[in-house]
Design a protein around this motif. Structure first.
Motif, PDB file in Angstrom:
ATOM      1  N   GLY A   1      12.537   8.529  -2.571  1.00  0.00           N
ATOM      2  CA  GLY A   1      13.930   8.302  -2.917  1.00  0.00           C
ATOM      3  C   GLY A   1      14.545   7.090  -2.263  1.00  0.00           C
ATOM      4  O   GLY A   1      15.765   6.897  -2.325  1.00  0.00           O
ATOM      5  N   ILE A   2      13.717   6.249  -1.650  1.00  0.00           N
ATOM      6  CA  ILE A   2      14.221   5.017  -1.040  1.00  0.00           C
ATOM      7  C   ILE A   2      14.694   4.074  -2.143  1.00  0.00           C
ATOM      8  O   ILE A   2      14.049   3.934  -3.194  1.00  0.00           O
ATOM      9  N   ASP A   3      15.816   3.400  -1.902  1.00  0.00           N
ATOM     10  CA  ASP A   3      16.298   2.421  -2.875  1.00  0.00           C
ATOM     11  C   ASP A   3      15.263   1.298  -3.024  1.00  0.00           C
ATOM     12  O   ASP A   3      14.674   0.856  -2.022  1.00  0.00           O
ATOM     13  N   PRO A   4      15.029   0.826  -4.266  1.00  0.00           N
ATOM     14  CA  PRO A   4      13.989  -0.187  -4.491  1.00  0.00           C
ATOM     15  C   PRO A   4      14.107  -1.408  -3.589  1.00  0.00           C
ATOM     16  O   PRO A   4      13.088  -1.972  -3.173  1.00  0.00           O
ATOM     17  N   VAL A   5      15.332  -1.813  -3.244  1.00  0.00           N
ATOM     18  CA  VAL A   5      15.496  -2.997  -2.413  1.00  0.00           C
ATOM     19  C   VAL A   5      14.932  -2.780  -1.006  1.00  0.00           C
ATOM     20  O   VAL A   5      14.586  -3.744  -0.309  1.00  0.00           O
ATOM     21  N   ASP A   6      14.799  -1.513  -0.590  1.00  0.00           N
ATOM     22  CA  ASP A   6      14.303  -1.196   0.754  1.00  0.00           C
ATOM     23  C   ASP A   6      12.896  -0.616   0.759  1.00  0.00           C
ATOM     24  O   ASP A   6      12.378  -0.277   1.820  1.00  0.00           O
ATOM     25  N   CYS A   7      12.267  -0.477  -0.400  1.00  0.00           N
ATOM     26  CA  CYS A   7      10.966   0.191  -0.466  1.00  0.00           C
ATOM     27  C   CYS A   7       9.904  -0.535   0.358  1.00  0.00           C
ATOM     28  O   CYS A   7       9.096   0.099   1.047  1.00  0.00           O
ATOM     29  N   ARG A   8       9.902  -1.851   0.290  1.00  0.00           N
ATOM     30  CA  ARG A   8       8.888  -2.588   1.052  1.00  0.00           C
ATOM     31  C   ARG A   8       9.146  -2.477   2.554  1.00  0.00           C
ATOM     32  O   ARG A   8       8.208  -2.379   3.353  1.00  0.00           O
TER      33      ARG A   8
ATOM     34  N   VAL B   1       0.832  -1.207   0.000  1.00  0.00           N
ATOM     35  CA  VAL B   1       0.000   0.000   0.000  1.00  0.00           C
ATOM     36  C   VAL B   1       0.866   1.256   0.000  1.00  0.00           C
ATOM     37  O   VAL B   1       0.598   2.221  -0.743  1.00  0.00           O
ATOM     38  N   PHE B   2       1.908   1.275   0.821  1.00  0.00           N
ATOM     39  CA  PHE B   2       2.752   2.459   0.947  1.00  0.00           C
ATOM     40  C   PHE B   2       4.016   2.370   0.101  1.00  0.00           C
ATOM     41  O   PHE B   2       4.912   3.211   0.244  1.00  0.00           O
ATOM     42  N   TYR B   3       4.097   1.391  -0.754  1.00  0.00           N
ATOM     43  CA  TYR B   3       5.273   1.238  -1.625  1.00  0.00           C
ATOM     44  C   TYR B   3       5.486   2.477  -2.506  1.00  0.00           C
ATOM     45  O   TYR B   3       6.621   2.969  -2.617  1.00  0.00           O
ATOM     46  N   PRO B   4       4.422   3.026  -3.150  1.00  0.00           N
ATOM     47  CA  PRO B   4       4.651   4.206  -4.010  1.00  0.00           C
ATOM     48  C   PRO B   4       5.218   5.401  -3.247  1.00  0.00           C
ATOM     49  O   PRO B   4       6.077   6.119  -3.769  1.00  0.00           O
ATOM     50  N   ILE B   5       4.747   5.609  -2.000  1.00  0.00           N
ATOM     51  CA  ILE B   5       5.267   6.730  -1.220  1.00  0.00           C
ATOM     52  C   ILE B   5       6.753   6.520  -0.923  1.00  0.00           C
ATOM     53  O   ILE B   5       7.563   7.450  -1.031  1.00  0.00           O
TER      54      ILE B   5
ATOM     55  N   VAL C   1      15.670 -11.446  10.758  1.00  0.00           N
ATOM     56  CA  VAL C   1      14.244 -11.244  10.500  1.00  0.00           C
ATOM     57  C   VAL C   1      14.006  -9.811  10.019  1.00  0.00           C
ATOM     58  O   VAL C   1      14.385  -8.855  10.683  1.00  0.00           O
ATOM     59  N   GLY C   2      13.394  -9.671   8.856  1.00  0.00           N
ATOM     60  CA  GLY C   2      13.119  -8.367   8.274  1.00  0.00           C
ATOM     61  C   GLY C   2      14.231  -7.861   7.383  1.00  0.00           C
ATOM     62  O   GLY C   2      14.050  -6.892   6.648  1.00  0.00           O
ATOM     63  N   GLY C   3      15.395  -8.482   7.455  1.00  0.00           N
ATOM     64  CA  GLY C   3      16.515  -8.066   6.618  1.00  0.00           C
ATOM     65  C   GLY C   3      17.239  -6.860   7.180  1.00  0.00           C
ATOM     66  O   GLY C   3      17.245  -6.618   8.383  1.00  0.00           O
ATOM     67  N   ILE C   4      17.853  -6.102   6.308  1.00  0.00           N
ATOM     68  CA  ILE C   4      18.627  -4.915   6.702  1.00  0.00           C
ATOM     69  C   ILE C   4      18.189  -3.735   5.844  1.00  0.00           C
ATOM     70  O   ILE C   4      17.525  -3.902   4.824  1.00  0.00           O
ATOM     71  N   MET C   5      18.575  -2.525   6.270  1.00  0.00           N
ATOM     72  CA  MET C   5      18.301  -1.311   5.502  1.00  0.00           C
ATOM     73  C   MET C   5      19.624  -0.670   5.115  1.00  0.00           C
ATOM     74  O   MET C   5      20.554  -0.608   5.928  1.00  0.00           O
ATOM     75  N   LEU C   6      19.692  -0.171   3.899  1.00  0.00           N
ATOM     76  CA  LEU C   6      20.867   0.550   3.452  1.00  0.00           C
ATOM     77  C   LEU C   6      20.992   1.872   4.209  1.00  0.00           C
ATOM     78  O   LEU C   6      19.988   2.410   4.691  1.00  0.00           O
TER      79      LEU C   6
END
Length: 618
Positions: free
Chosen positions: A477-484, A468-472, A545-550
């Motif tokens: 400017g969030i990198d696509p790998v971190d958008c979700r 739902v909030f992916y477009p925002i 769990v949840g991965g990492i953020m750049l």
């Protein structure tokens, strides 16, 4: 014979004689038992009364002298204190100069001198400016002055627009073209708020333009200049250092193992400690001075009213229910647009108390401070865009800037009151986090059950928000790998609160530290990214769990989440402002949802600006 006469005198005559001794020195030889050389007084009670009255007379004389010369006494005291501090400062600079402590002392001293100088001559400067303006109006005429003012305004428009356009195109476009994606987010947010405005035809673009321009300049100074970044980095480290002192109280109350219960015994005590510290700063007048200066600055640049400007400046430090206390007498008289700006400012920022708690989760203090400062003009800009001013206000700005607030009797009472006030805040944070995390677990369990009935696996609230909030997330400017991941954090912040969002973000930051340690320890290490964004460290057999953020995503997320704009805060703000202005409760209720959305958009706009200027440093 005289003593015998005294003994036989009536009680009334004896009292009159004693009083005459106190007020007339001529009777000194007649009655002063206190001054007899070693002779025991024949009437101890009379002697005690005489001595007590003498002390009382001395106190009265001293008090009268102090009242008569109060200004002179305090001038002498202030002069001695200032002279003593100048001597201390000079010797401190001579004794040890060049380390961090010497620069810290220098910064504090310079700020103190500026505050004192402004307090002495600031009013005179403003009077001279006002007199000059009135003289120009009388000499040249109001129309000529108005034309000149409009010309200057448009000249500044052009200069600011040219600077923003050239700097963005040359410095950012050529060196970091990926950052230009944030411009799409800025344009999209402004367009959506404009078409959904209560009266698009009445929008005054002056506060909108300058609100964003100030944001842009702040971000340029903080994130692009070495001295600006260094200054906020230094402030962030000092803030982290100051917040660390809260561990002393927590350890004393909860014992040496207090960190075993991270949230209850380490995070919440930070709120208590910082609330008490802010109360002390209010008592000594430091907060009022800073807020007054920032409020006048915003009012001058954005051409907004004194009430909404002062509230926006106060929201940098205080919460959505504490800050409006500064303008409480004016709330019933404010226009709807002003009330909306007050509400938006509360939703778009966080209080200093909880801001300190976010640092404990690994969020960088310098970016939290920058987000608080940058969100103030953003809140005014977005508020005036979505709810433009259509009424006139008769509130005198000079009355607003007096900041009439109840003041404690002393600094101890101020610190105690600050700690006591935080009880409700601590309880509110604790119960909300417990409730919302439990409710999220219930919602996730229900969604998983419903999805399993139709063959959809792992259908959770986080999964829904990630789409739902992916477009925002993407346009910020969030990198696509971190958008979700960012979209999930936005969902947590909007539907629960920012505390839960920062807790989840803290987990991602911790995962990043583990991942960095993993790759540094094993240069040839391998890992697997799973469909739900978890990362499995093959050689360690550990799942992040949840991965990492750049790092870039962490910075943008810090700005986007830094606000009270969520559904739960709507009730808190309506209750707080409604209690201060019962006659406006219906207006507050009608505007609450729009103001909450505007507060969220202000946070997102600040995040877009941060994404535009990000240059690879945390």
């Amino acid at each position: 014979m005289e003593d015998a006469d005294v003994k036989t005198m009536p009680e009334k005559s004896l009292t009159e004689k004693k009083m005459s001794v106190l007020v007339n020195p001529a009777f000194e030889n007649d009655s002063s038992d206190c001054e007899r050389n070693g002779n025991e007084p024949e009437e101890p009670e009379d002697r005690g009364n005489l001595c007590s009255r003498g002390v009382g007379t001395l106190q009265t004389a001293v008090t009268s002298a102090y009242t008569k010369h109060e200004k002179a006494v305090w001038m002498v005291i202030k002069f001695l204190l200032m002279a003593g501090y100048i001597g201390y400062f000079g010797y401190a600079m001579y004794y040890r100069f060049g380390d961090e402590g010497s620069y810290r002392l220098m910064v504090v001293t310079v700020l103190g001198v500026l505050i004192i100088l402004w307090g002495i001559g600031g009013g005179s400067v403003m009077n001279v400016i006002n007199s000059f303006h009135r003289g120009c109006v009388q000499y040249h005429g109001r129309n000529r002055c108005r034309i000149f003012s409009i010309s200057v305004r448009w000249f500044l428009y052009v200069c600011a627009a040219v600077f923003i356009g050239v700097y963005t195109g040359v410095e950012i476009g050529m060196n970091q073209p990926r950052n230009l994606m944030s411009l799409i987010g800025i344009a999209s947010l402004i367009f959506v708020m404009y078409i959904t405005s209560t009266d698009p035809a009445r929008v005054n673009w002056h506060p909108v333009f300058w609100g964003m321009a100030i944001q842009y300049i702040f971000a340029c100074l903080i994130l692009k200049t070495a001295w600006g970044y260094g200054a906020f980095d230094w402030l962030g480290k000092r803030m982290t250092e100051v917040l660390g002192y809260s561990n002393t109280g927590a350890q004393f109350v909860f014992g040496d193992s207090y960190e075993d219960h991270m949230f209850a015994f380490k995070v919440l005590p930070v709120i208590v400690y910082f609330s008490s510290l802010i109360a002390v700063l209010y008592y000594i007048g430091a907060m009022q001075y800073i807020i007054r200066v920032l409020g006048k600055f915003l009012a001058f640049c954005l051409d907004t009213k004194a009430t909404e400007s002062l509230n926006a400046a106060g929201n940098i430090f205080a919460g959505m229910t504490e800050c409006p206390l500064m303008i409480r007498p004016f709330l019933p008289l404010m226009t709807k647009s002003e009330l909306h700006a007050v509400m938006t400012g509360g939703f778009a920022t966080v209080s200093g108390s909880v801001l300190g708690a976010y640092v404990t989760y690994g969020v960088k203090a310098n970016h939290l401070l920058a987000a608080s400062v940058m969100s103030a003009p953003a809140a005014l800009a977005i508020s005036k865009l979505t709810y433009p001013e259509t009424e006139t206000s008769d509130i005198d700005p000079d009355d607003v800037y007096k900041l009439q607030m109840d003041k404690p009797n002393n600094v101890i009472e101020a610190a105690s009151n600050g700690a006591s006030v935080s009880i409700s805040l601590v309880a509110n944070v604790a119960v909300n986090v417990m409730a919302f995390l439990a409710l999220l677990q219930l919602v996730d369990a229900s969604l998983i059950f419903l999805g399993d009935r139709v063959g959809v696996e792992n259908l959770t609230f986080q999964l829904i928000c990630s789409y739902v909030f992916y477009p925002i997330s993407f346009v910020m400017g969030i990198d696509p790998v971190d958008c979700r991941r960012m979209a999930r954090l936005i969902g947590f912040k909007t539907f629960t609160n920012e505390f839960v969002a920062y807790i989840e973000m803290g987990k991602l930051i911790d995962n990043g530290h583990v991942f960095d340690n993993y790759t540094a320890t094993l240069p040839n290490a391998s890992w697997v990214t799973q469909p739900n964004d978890d990362i499995f460290l093959t050689d360690w057999g550990q799942t992040l769990v949840g991965g990492i953020m750049l790092p870039r995503s962490q910075v943008i997320a810090t700005y986007a989440l830094c606000g009270f704009s969520n559904l739960g805060s709507m009730g808190i703000q309506i209750g707080g402002l409604g209690a201060m202005a019962p006659s406006r409760k219906s207006d507050l209720t009608a505007m609450a949802l729009r103001a909450m959305i505007a507060g969220n958009v202000a946070c997102f706009l600040t995040a877009c600006i941060a994404g535009l200027f990000y240059s690879g440093e945390l």
